[in-house]
Design a protein around this motif. Structure first.
Motif, short mmCIF file in Angstrom:
data_model
loop_
_atom_site.label_atom_id
_atom_site.label_comp_id
_atom_site.label_asym_id
_atom_site.label_seq_id
_atom_site.Cartn_x
_atom_site.Cartn_y
_atom_site.Cartn_z
N LEU A 191 87.79 -5.06 18.11
CA LEU A 191 87.11 -5.02 18.99
C LEU A 191 85.55 -5.78 18.82
CD1 LEU A 191 86.28 -5.58 21.85
CD2 LEU A 191 85.88 -2.68 21.10
N ILE A 192 85.35 -5.92 17.43
CA ILE A 192 83.37 -5.54 17.22
C ILE A 192 83.73 -7.97 16.79
CG2 ILE A 192 81.87 -6.30 14.97
CD1 ILE A 192 82.20 -3.01 15.54
N GLN A 193 85.12 -8.06 16.40
CA GLN A 193 85.68 -9.36 15.45
C GLN A 193 85.17 -10.60 16.62
OE1 GLN A 193 88.74 -8.52 13.70
NE2 GLN A 193 87.77 -8.68 11.40
N GLU A 194 85.93 -10.20 17.64
CA GLU A 194 86.79 -10.51 18.95
C GLU A 194 85.27 -10.84 19.75
OE1 GLU A 194 86.85 -10.74 23.08
OE2 GLU A 194 86.82 -9.11 22.26
N ILE A 195 83.88 -9.73 19.88
CA ILE A 195 82.84 -10.30 20.54
C ILE A 195 81.91 -11.35 19.58
CG2 ILE A 195 80.71 -9.00 20.70
CD1 ILE A 195 82.81 -6.40 21.50
N ALA A 196 82.61 -11.43 18.48
CA ALA A 196 81.09 -11.58 17.12
C ALA A 196 81.76 -13.21 17.27
CB ALA A 196 81.96 -11.47 16.21
N ALA A 197 82.88 -13.57 17.32
CA ALA A 197 83.84 -15.20 17.70
C ALA A 197 83.15 -15.45 19.39
CB ALA A 197 85.23 -14.79 17.83
N ARG A 198 83.40 -14.54 20.19
CA ARG A 198 82.74 -15.11 21.59
C ARG A 198 81.43 -15.71 21.81
NH1 ARG A 198 82.49 -12.07 24.80
NH2 ARG A 198 83.63 -9.92 23.99
N ALA A 201 78.52 -15.22 16.18
CA ALA A 201 77.83 -14.42 15.48
C ALA A 201 78.68 -14.11 14.78
CB ALA A 201 76.95 -13.40 16.17
N THR A 202 78.46 -13.08 13.58
CA THR A 202 79.33 -11.95 12.55
C THR A 202 79.31 -11.22 12.72
OG1 THR A 202 77.17 -11.31 11.33
CG2 THR A 202 78.21 -13.39 10.86
N ALA A 203 80.17 -10.20 12.58
CA ALA A 203 80.85 -8.60 13.34
C ALA A 203 79.25 -7.69 12.90
CB ALA A 203 82.19 -8.52 12.94
N ALA A 204 78.57 -8.29 12.00
CA ALA A 204 77.63 -7.49 11.34
C ALA A 204 76.66 -7.81 12.45
CB ALA A 204 77.53 -7.83 10.07
N GLN A 205 76.41 -9.02 12.83
CA GLN A 205 75.33 -9.04 13.75
C GLN A 205 75.80 -8.23 15.20
OE1 GLN A 205 75.32 -13.24 13.46
NE2 GLN A 205 73.88 -13.38 11.97
N VAL A 206 77.27 -8.54 15.32
CA VAL A 206 76.84 -7.84 16.86
C VAL A 206 76.36 -6.14 16.34
CG1 VAL A 206 79.08 -6.80 18.16
CG2 VAL A 206 78.89 -9.47 17.47
N ALA A 207 77.59 -5.81 15.25
CA ALA A 207 77.40 -4.12 15.26
C ALA A 207 75.96 -3.63 15.48
CB ALA A 207 78.60 -3.67 14.44
N LEU A 208 75.25 -4.53 14.53
CA LEU A 208 73.40 -4.08 14.43
C LEU A 208 72.97 -4.51 16.12
CD1 LEU A 208 72.53 -5.94 10.65
CD2 LEU A 208 72.91 -3.45 11.25
N ALA A 209 73.26 -5.82 16.48
CA ALA A 209 72.25 -6.30 17.86
C ALA A 209 72.96 -4.64 18.84
CB ALA A 209 73.13 -6.83 18.19
N TRP A 210 74.32 -4.20 18.75
CA TRP A 210 74.05 -2.65 19.67
C TRP A 210 73.97 -1.62 19.62
CZ3 TRP A 210 76.81 1.49 18.13
CH2 TRP A 210 76.95 1.94 18.99
N LEU A 232 69.71 -9.79 9.63
CA LEU A 232 68.01 -10.20 9.98
C LEU A 232 68.34 -10.81 11.56
CD1 LEU A 232 65.36 -9.31 9.28
CD2 LEU A 232 64.77 -11.13 7.97
N ALA A 233 68.97 -11.51 11.46
CA ALA A 233 69.14 -12.54 12.46
C ALA A 233 69.51 -12.02 13.88
CB ALA A 233 70.41 -13.24 12.18
N ALA A 234 70.18 -10.41 13.79
CA ALA A 234 70.63 -9.46 14.64
C ALA A 234 69.99 -10.17 15.44
CB ALA A 234 71.51 -8.37 14.07
N ARG A 235 68.62 -9.54 15.63
CA ARG A 235 67.42 -9.24 16.08
C ARG A 235 67.37 -10.27 18.05
NH1 ARG A 235 62.04 -8.87 12.41
NH2 ARG A 235 63.37 -10.52 11.62
N ALA A 236 68.05 -11.24 16.95
CA ALA A 236 68.49 -12.65 18.52
C ALA A 236 69.71 -13.20 19.15
CB ALA A 236 67.71 -14.09 17.55
N LEU A 237 70.34 -11.92 18.21
CA LEU A 237 71.68 -11.99 19.26
C LEU A 237 71.46 -11.01 21.11
CD1 LEU A 237 74.51 -12.67 19.95
CD2 LEU A 237 75.09 -10.31 18.00
N HIS A 238 71.80 -11.32 21.86
CA HIS A 238 71.53 -10.64 23.51
C HIS A 238 72.91 -9.91 23.39
CE1 HIS A 238 70.54 -7.86 26.37
NE2 HIS A 238 70.71 -8.45 26.98
N LEU A 239 73.06 -8.97 23.58
CA LEU A 239 75.08 -8.77 23.73
C LEU A 239 74.69 -8.47 25.64
CD1 LEU A 239 76.17 -6.74 20.72
CD2 LEU A 239 76.76 -9.11 21.51
#
Length: 266
Positions: A191-198, A201-210, A232-239
């Motif tokens: 699920l996290i990989q699928e959200i990341a692909a959309r 982003a990386t899966a790590a960035q998605v988990a951290l942004a969440w 560190l770039a997870a700060r710029a990702l908005h889910l």
């Protein structure tokens, strides 16, 4: 200075490995370094910090008091020893790492000693780690909720710790999520990989942004510069809300940090 939203975790890193991780982290933009007495790496981190050109005022350094140092006569000397190793006159936050095993010491005793450390200027902020609701209640009774800057607990998509989170938020106590990537398990979650692909982003960035979007500070750990930069770039990702809700369904109470001296979890 508030607790920076992303910090560099150093659990299990020692010697040249932690020196290199902290050096690289500072170079790519980390300013919050999280350590603990039991990690046995404070002196190595002190060396890396001493070699850095980053001004002290820009750094946020957290360490944690080990269970063997919780007694009123041991806590302050142990923190002074940590400061000597870190080569600093003050840390930004000192936490009680775990409640006393089997509650052999009252919470009020070590929280009062920790507050004394703050009053003496050894630490700017104080807080706790791995505290249950019951332990938080006792800590609040001892020093007041405004004096507890954070409860650092395990939070990731597979362990969302909602009871403790909701209680801490209701008292105005900040939360820091450790093991935010569940030791890498979050990176393998489809699920996290699928959200990341959309989101490209990386899966790590998605988990951290969440986690970041819920108001938690996070302290992921890495020894690789590209991962340090990526985290560190997870700060710029908005889910969007639907992604946040989807990840919330992954909760399965999967606790990774559960030593034999751990409290009875909520």
């Amino acid at each position: 200075m508030n607790i920076p939203s992303i910090g560099l975790g150093t659990f299990r890193l020692k010697g040249q490995q932690v020196i290199d991780s902290v050096r690289a982290g500072l170079e790519v933009g980390y300013r919050h370094i999280d350590t603990a007495q039991i990690y046995e790496n404070e002196a190595d981190i002190g060396l890396a910090l001493a070699d850095s050109a980053v001004p002290r005022r820009e750094l946020f350094i957290t360490t944690k008091i080990w269970t063997g140092n919780l007694a009123a006569d041991k806590l302050l000397p142990s923190l002074k020893d940590s400061l000597r190793k870190l080569r600093k006159e003050q840390v930004d936050m000192a936490l009680i790492h775990w409640p006393a095993p089997q509650d052999a010491l009252p919470v009020a005793e070590y929280m009062a000693a920790l507050l004394e450390a703050k009053e003496q200027g050894l630490t700017r902020l104080i807080g706790v780690s791995n505290f249950t609701i019951a332990h938080l209640e006792r800590a609040i009774a001892a020093v007041g909720a405004p004096n507890i800057a954070s409860n650092q607990i395990e939070i990731h998509p597979f362990l969302q710790n909602r009871k403790v989170v909701d209680f801490a938020k209701s008292k105005g106590i900040g939360l820091t999520a450790y093991m935010p990537l569940a030791y890498g398990k979050a990176l393998d979650e489809p699920l996290i990989q699928e959200i990341a692909a959309r989101h490209k982003a990386t899966a790590a960035q998605v988990a951290l942004a969440w986690l970041l979007q819920q108001g938690f500070a996070v302290i992921p750990s890495s020894t690789r510069r590209e991962n340090l930069q990526g985290n560190l770039a997870a700060r710029a990702l908005h889910l969007p809300d639907e992604d946040m809700a989807a990840i919330a369904t992954l909760d399965r109470n999967e606790r990774l940090a559960n030593p034999d001296f751990a409290p009875a979890w909520d």
